[in-house]
Design an enzyme around this catalytic site. Structure first.
Site, PDB file in Angstrom:
ATOM      1  N   PHE A  93      15.210   8.221   8.967  1.00 55.53           N
ATOM      2  CA  PHE A  93      15.295   9.063  10.164  1.00 55.53           C
ATOM      3  C   PHE A  93      16.023   8.373  11.308  1.00 55.53           C
ATOM      4  O   PHE A  93      16.530   9.027  12.222  1.00 55.53           O
ATOM      5  CB  PHE A  93      13.898   9.504  10.608  1.00 55.53           C
ATOM      6  N   LYS A  94      16.107   7.039  11.261  1.00 58.19           N
ATOM      7  CA  LYS A  94      16.790   6.316  12.334  1.00 58.19           C
ATOM      8  C   LYS A  94      18.260   6.725  12.456  1.00 58.19           C
ATOM      9  O   LYS A  94      18.862   6.598  13.527  1.00 58.19           O
ATOM     10  CB  LYS A  94      16.679   4.808  12.115  1.00 58.19           C
TER      11      LYS A  94
END
Length: 471
Positions: A112-113
């Protein structure tokens, strides 16, 4: 839009100043002076927008020192189906009645980063070119921030990355993603210690104002407001996919270690997004769960930080928590400073259990929390695969376990997926007896040559290494 420090520094700054700065001069974190408010009419207008256009609309509320046409172009360049694999960018699917998973792991590093880091890389390149300047990024990672930052910054003009990570405490896949990069502007530093040691080094270097200015030090950790702001967008996108109209509330469950991901949800809620509950899902390193249950925030040392099967959450000092506590105590900078500088700095803890503000965490701000163990993760991974033919990584499993504790009939519960299972293959094998699928581009990554230096958990050693590679 002006930004202030949580610790009360008198300066007010614009977005592009704090984009390159990281921490405020007094060691505080930047927040907007006030949260822009989004009404029902605006939500209705945004509901049908493609992700890149939604990002532009939300970012425009906070960024007024980049020309709108340029900001729109940056968003369009960042959020494409070529980079994220789907037109939706963050597709939502219903796992079971009332429980949804929002896919945030379709980017270049499968975590998700990427959702924020890809934007940050383009913002950095834009602003540095505008200034004719360079930036040396110093970061700390427990697994996913590092690879997302490096993949976003590799080859970017005017940018070097110095990424610290705890030696031996990431999964082999996570290590390989970072250490196999051979780009000359990427520097991997394995620190003898735990993630919190890495994070302490980043803060210590950032607080050395002379060194910070001389070597133009910036940060990509979620202490950087721009990164957290980018994450606000996918809460709106998830909400629109989970509901048919803007009069229906949703809840989100967020696997959390450093509090950045769920803090973005707090910001979205403060803007007016109809979020009922924000569930903080932790692993055995349960400093956040302990606070939301008891009102006591107690950081742990390296010896008391557990090495778990959801390693990206093996964090006992949640940096972004300061942003939420600032709002929780009524934006009282003096009170915030006492809690984080005096109480936490001297005693390693602060106690709000008898403070009326603590009750507001749940009642006004909608926070709940839960804790998972290794056995819980294995059981959730097995159950999800057996009942729904869906494979989840250990951190998302922590989220699913927590989500089921706070279900409310008629209120969709959206679990934020954090990574693809291949990043944590050993745990998947333990749970299911077989390896998870691996994207073709990552075949054999663990066997590639590695480019990494090992250093002690010492800020001076890291500063010396930065100076050596910049002079």
């Amino acid at each position: 839009m002006n930004y202030l420090s949580t610790r009360g520094h008198p300066d007010r700054k614009r977005f592009c100043e704090i984009l390159l700065e990281g921490l405020a001069p007094d060691g505080g974190l930047y927040l907007p002076e006030k949260y822009p408010q989004v009404d029902t009419a605006t939500l209705a207008k945004w509901r049908e927008l493609p992700y890149a256009e939604l990002a532009f609309e939300i970012l425009s509320l906070y960024i007024d020192d980049i020309a709108p046409a340029d900001l729109k172009a940056i968003c369009a360049k960042t959020y494409t189906s070529e980079v994220f694999g789907t037109d939706e960018i963050v597709p939502l699917r219903e796992l079971e009645d009332g429980v949804y998973i929002e896919a945030l792991s379709n980017g270049p590093t499968l975590a998700f980063k990427d959702m924020a880091m890809q934007l940050l890389g383009n913002l950095f390149e834009y602003e540095l070119a505008r200034r004719g300047s360079e930036l040396n990024i110093l970061g700390a990672t427990s697994g996913d921030t590092g690879s997302a930052a490096e993949y976003a910054m590799r080859g970017k003009k005017g940018v070097r990355v110095f990424m610290t990570s705890p030696d031996g405490r990431m999964s082999p896949f996570q290590q390989a993603q970072m250490f196999s990069l051979q780009d000359q502007n990427i520097h991997n530093i394995a620190i003898t210690g735990v993630f919190d040691d890495c994070q302490d080094i980043v803060k210590a270097v950032s607080n050395d104002l002379g060194f910070k200015r001389k070597y133009r030090i910036g940060t990509v950790n979620s202490i950087n407001w721009a990164r957290l702001l980018a994450q606000v967008v996918y809460y709106f996108a998830g909400y629109f996919q989970a509901t048919a109209s803007n009069d229906k509330p949703v809840s989100f469950t967020v696997p959390s270690g450093n509090f950045g991901n769920v803090c973005a949800g707090h910001v979205a809620r403060m803007m007016g997004l109809p979020i009922r509950t924000l569930v903080v899902a932790t692993n055995e390193n349960d400093v956040l769960d302990e606070f939301f249950r008891t009102g006591i925030y107690r950081v742990r040392g390296a010896a008391d930080t557990h090495e778990t099967s959801s390693p990206s959450m093996d964090i006992s000092k949640a940096s972004n928590f300061e942003r939420f506590v600032f709002d929780l105590v009524g934006r009282d900078a003096a009170k915030l400073r006492k809690l984080f500088v005096e109480d936490l700095g001297l005693e390693g803890r602060f106690d709000l259990s008898s403070d009326p503000a603590f009750g507001q965490a749940a009642e006004r701000f909608g926070f709940q929390s839960s804790r998972s163990t290794h056995a819980d993760r294995l059981a959730t991974i097995r159950d999800t695969e057996k009942r729904f033919a869906t494979l989840v990584d250990p951190h998302t499993a922590d989220g699913l376990k927590a989500a089921r504790e706070f279900l409310v009939p008629g209120v969709p519960m959206v679990v934020l997926e954090t990574a693809l299972p291949i990043k944590f293959a050993a745990t998947i094998v333990e749970a299911l007896g077989h390896e998870p699928d691996r994207p073709a581009k990552f075949e054999g990554i663990e066997a590639l040559p590695k480019r990494v230096v090992k250093l002690p958990a010492d800020a001076e050693a890291v500063k010396a290494y930065i100076a050596q590679n910049c002079d």
